[in-house]
Design a protein around this motif. Sequence first.
Motif, PDB file in Angstrom:
ATOM      1  N   CYS A   1      14.106 -18.277 -24.178  1.00 18.12           N
ATOM      2  CA  CYS A   1      14.242 -19.602 -24.184  1.00 18.12           C
ATOM      3  C   CYS A   1      15.732 -20.062 -24.194  1.00 18.12           C
ATOM      4  CB  CYS A   1      13.633 -20.224 -25.580  1.00 18.12           C
ATOM      5  SG  CYS A   1      13.773 -22.106 -25.822  1.00 18.12           S
ATOM      6  N   VAL A   2      16.510 -20.756 -23.473  1.00 21.11           N
ATOM      7  CA  VAL A   2      17.828 -20.916 -23.432  1.00 21.11           C
ATOM      8  C   VAL A   2      18.139 -22.542 -23.158  1.00 21.11           C
ATOM      9  CG1 VAL A   2      19.771 -20.443 -22.231  1.00 21.11           C
ATOM     10  CG2 VAL A   2      18.224 -18.763 -22.487  1.00 21.11           C
ATOM     11  N   ARG A   3      18.877 -22.930 -24.010  1.00 21.42           N
ATOM     12  CA  ARG A   3      19.257 -24.508 -24.038  1.00 21.42           C
ATOM     13  C   ARG A   3      20.051 -24.745 -22.492  1.00 21.42           C
ATOM     14  NH1 ARG A   3      23.765 -27.357 -24.950  1.00 21.42           N
ATOM     15  NH2 ARG A   3      24.811 -26.051 -25.615  1.00 21.42           N
ATOM     16  N   ARG A   4      19.638 -25.665 -22.051  1.00 20.17           N
ATOM     17  CA  ARG A   4      20.216 -26.169 -20.754  1.00 20.17           C
ATOM     18  C   ARG A   4      21.324 -26.881 -21.147  1.00 20.17           C
ATOM     19  NH1 ARG A   4      17.848 -26.464 -15.743  1.00 20.17           N
ATOM     20  NH2 ARG A   4      19.550 -27.041 -14.330  1.00 20.17           N
ATOM     21  N   MET A   5      22.472 -26.535 -20.482  1.00 12.50           N
ATOM     22  CA  MET A   5      23.817 -27.105 -20.736  1.00 12.50           C
ATOM     23  C   MET A   5      23.945 -28.757 -19.851  1.00 12.50           C
ATOM     24  SD  MET A   5      26.791 -23.944 -19.859  1.00 12.50           S
ATOM     25  CE  MET A   5      27.979 -25.015 -20.251  1.00 12.50           C
ATOM     26  N   SER A   6      24.602 -29.426 -20.816  1.00 10.77           N
ATOM     27  CA  SER A   6      24.584 -30.784 -20.365  1.00 10.77           C
ATOM     28  C   SER A   6      24.996 -31.151 -18.899  1.00 10.77           C
ATOM     29  CB  SER A   6      25.071 -31.812 -21.443  1.00 10.77           C
ATOM     30  OG  SER A   6      24.658 -31.758 -22.618  1.00 10.77           O
ATOM     31  N   ASP A   7      26.255 -30.360 -18.750  1.00 11.83           N
ATOM     32  CA  ASP A   7      26.734 -30.483 -17.393  1.00 11.83           C
ATOM     33  C   ASP A   7      26.130 -29.959 -16.147  1.00 11.83           C
ATOM     34  OD1 ASP A   7      27.156 -28.288 -18.074  1.00 11.83           O
ATOM     35  OD2 ASP A   7      29.455 -28.100 -17.947  1.00 11.83           O
ATOM     36  N   SER A   8      25.075 -29.071 -16.608  1.00 14.10           N
ATOM     37  CA  SER A   8      24.261 -28.564 -15.297  1.00 14.10           C
ATOM     38  C   SER A   8      22.914 -29.590 -15.036  1.00 14.10           C
ATOM     39  CB  SER A   8      23.669 -27.391 -15.893  1.00 14.10           C
ATOM     40  OG  SER A   8      22.868 -27.259 -17.012  1.00 14.10           O
ATOM     41  N   ILE A   9      22.656 -30.503 -15.493  1.00 11.42           N
ATOM     42  CA  ILE A   9      21.348 -31.367 -15.361  1.00 11.42           C
ATOM     43  C   ILE A   9      21.717 -32.881 -15.709  1.00 11.42           C
ATOM     44  CG2 ILE A   9      20.349 -30.836 -17.558  1.00 11.42           C
ATOM     45  CD1 ILE A   9      17.701 -30.473 -15.901  1.00 11.42           C
ATOM     46  N   GLU A  10      21.004 -33.742 -14.954  1.00  7.65           N
ATOM     47  CA  GLU A  10      21.024 -35.132 -15.267  1.00  7.65           C
ATOM     48  C   GLU A  10      20.654 -35.636 -16.702  1.00  7.65           C
ATOM     49  OE1 GLU A  10      20.050 -37.129 -12.012  1.00  7.65           O
ATOM     50  OE2 GLU A  10      21.875 -36.660 -10.665  1.00  7.65           O
ATOM     51  N   LYS A  11      19.422 -35.127 -17.112  1.00  8.22           N
ATOM     52  CA  LYS A  11      18.559 -35.400 -17.978  1.00  8.22           C
ATOM     53  C   LYS A  11      19.351 -34.613 -19.230  1.00  8.22           C
ATOM     54  CE  LYS A  11      15.392 -37.421 -15.921  1.00  8.22           C
ATOM     55  NZ  LYS A  11      14.839 -38.986 -16.404  1.00  8.22           N
ATOM     56  N   ARG A  12      18.865 -35.492 -20.496  1.00  9.14           N
ATOM     57  CA  ARG A  12      19.213 -35.073 -21.506  1.00  9.14           C
ATOM     58  C   ARG A  12      17.947 -34.066 -22.276  1.00  9.14           C
ATOM     59  NH1 ARG A  12      20.641 -40.089 -25.178  1.00  9.14           N
ATOM     60  NH2 ARG A  12      18.558 -40.735 -24.371  1.00  9.14           N
ATOM     61  N   PHE A  13      18.703 -33.293 -23.534  1.00  9.31           N
ATOM     62  CA  PHE A  13      17.630 -32.556 -24.355  1.00  9.31           C
ATOM     63  C   PHE A  13      16.755 -31.494 -23.451  1.00  9.31           C
ATOM     64  CE2 PHE A  13      17.000 -37.099 -25.698  1.00  9.31           C
ATOM     65  CZ  PHE A  13      18.400 -37.328 -26.335  1.00  9.31           C
ATOM     66  N   CYS A  14      17.367 -30.886 -22.405  1.00 13.14           N
ATOM     67  CA  CYS A  14      16.494 -29.845 -22.005  1.00 13.14           C
ATOM     68  C   CYS A  14      17.041 -28.404 -22.337  1.00 13.14           C
ATOM     69  CB  CYS A  14      16.999 -30.074 -20.122  1.00 13.14           C
ATOM     70  SG  CYS A  14      16.744 -31.603 -19.712  1.00 13.14           S
ATOM     71  N   PHE A  15      15.986 -27.814 -21.924  1.00 14.61           N
ATOM     72  CA  PHE A  15      16.070 -26.169 -22.083  1.00 14.61           C
ATOM     73  C   PHE A  15      14.973 -25.445 -21.083  1.00 14.61           C
ATOM     74  CE2 PHE A  15      12.484 -27.823 -24.847  1.00 14.61           C
ATOM     75  CZ  PHE A  15      11.359 -26.767 -24.604  1.00 14.61           C
ATOM     76  N   ASP A  16      15.502 -24.008 -20.922  1.00 10.67           N
ATOM     77  CA  ASP A  16      14.675 -23.529 -19.828  1.00 10.67           C
ATOM     78  C   ASP A  16      13.959 -22.567 -20.652  1.00 10.67           C
ATOM     79  OD1 ASP A  16      16.091 -24.938 -17.893  1.00 10.67           O
ATOM     80  OD2 ASP A  16      17.634 -23.508 -17.708  1.00 10.67           O
ATOM     81  N   ILE A  17      12.752 -21.949 -20.101  1.00  5.27           N
ATOM     82  CA  ILE A  17      12.046 -20.898 -20.646  1.00  5.27           C
ATOM     83  C   ILE A  17      11.551 -19.961 -19.447  1.00  5.27           C
ATOM     84  CG2 ILE A  17      11.058 -22.168 -22.584  1.00  5.27           C
ATOM     85  CD1 ILE A  17       8.378 -22.093 -20.909  1.00  5.27           C
ATOM     86  N   GLN A  18      11.584 -18.586 -19.662  1.00  8.08           N
ATOM     87  CA  GLN A  18      10.962 -17.814 -18.797  1.00  8.08           C
ATOM     88  C   GLN A  18       9.700 -16.952 -19.345  1.00  8.08           C
ATOM     89  OE1 GLN A  18      14.706 -15.797 -17.868  1.00  8.08           O
ATOM     90  NE2 GLN A  18      14.224 -16.088 -15.626  1.00  8.08           N
ATOM     91  N   SER A  19       8.824 -16.316 -18.560  1.00  6.09           N
ATOM     92  CA  SER A  19       7.678 -15.857 -18.939  1.00  6.09           C
ATOM     93  C   SER A  19       7.503 -14.473 -18.514  1.00  6.09           C
ATOM     94  CB  SER A  19       6.297 -16.606 -18.691  1.00  6.09           C
ATOM     95  OG  SER A  19       6.168 -16.858 -17.467  1.00  6.09           O
ATOM     96  N   ASP A  20       6.907 -13.673 -19.109  1.00  6.13           N
ATOM     97  CA  ASP A  20       6.460 -12.210 -18.983  1.00  6.13           C
ATOM     98  C   ASP A  20       5.376 -12.176 -17.458  1.00  6.13           C
ATOM     99  OD1 ASP A  20       8.088 -11.120 -20.582  1.00  6.13           O
ATOM    100  OD2 ASP A  20       6.530 -10.933 -22.084  1.00  6.13           O
ATOM    101  N   ASP A  21       4.513 -13.419 -17.394  1.00  7.82           N
ATOM    102  CA  ASP A  21       3.565 -13.353 -16.305  1.00  7.82           C
ATOM    103  C   ASP A  21       4.267 -13.874 -15.015  1.00  7.82           C
ATOM    104  OD1 ASP A  21       2.849 -14.858 -19.199  1.00  7.82           O
ATOM    105  OD2 ASP A  21       0.746 -14.028 -18.258  1.00  7.82           O
TER     106      ASP A  21
END
Length: 242
Positions: free
Chosen positions: A194-214
């Motif tokens: 789980c990684v916080r999404r940088m504000s300058d990389s996306i238009e929306k606020r309060f975003c974060f990225d996740i990845q799964s083993d599946d």
Amino acid sequence: MMKKHIGGAKSEKKKFEKQTAKFCQNQERYLNLTTKKPNSLQERHFYAASMDYVYLIQEVHERKKFEFVETLLTFVYAWFTFYHQGYELNKDCEPYMKDLQQKIQKTRSNFDDFSQKLKKRMSEVQKQDEPVRKNTKGCREGYLFLLEKKAFGTTWTKHYCTYDKNTKKFTMLPYNQLTTKTLPPPDTMVLASCVRRMSDSIEKRFCFDIQSDDKPGVILTFQALSEQDRKAWMDIMDGKEP
């Protein structure tokens, strides 16, 4: 009384009226006779019908004096019996009713106390800048918006998500309170990062990225409801800064 006695009087009245008409006709014929012709006026049947009719009328009036009162008295006795049974039933149920009344009063008092405490708590919560639901026992649940790529652009879809820190199991279910569509089965995966999404990389606020083993290499971008909500999700997912 109505059918037997009054009905009999009505029948006798018809008989009397018939005899009256016959008597009047005979009387007129009798008065038109000359003195030279023998005459006789048959009054016997008329008098008998008159006496029978008068008797029946008198009988009906006399019966009204006691039969009506008897019916009314029977009705009153029936009501007294009903109320007496109700009184006895009330005596039997009185202890239960008193106990129930005390319980109701106690419940009402508890409700008043609870209502005051709830209003006080609501006032305290409203004074907070932004109330956020805390993580409980290594689990979190709530609403997140998932970034989905469509043929003609991207869209944000509301999901109800849950996460168990012990098993790292993340579940998401498309859900919107404004629609009544049949819900699909939830999508479950094991969280890898789980990684916080940088504000300058996306238009929306309060975003974060996740990845799964599946699904290795597939990045899912979510938008939280607020900055504190994002922080709570990242804390329980052991999220990292970019």
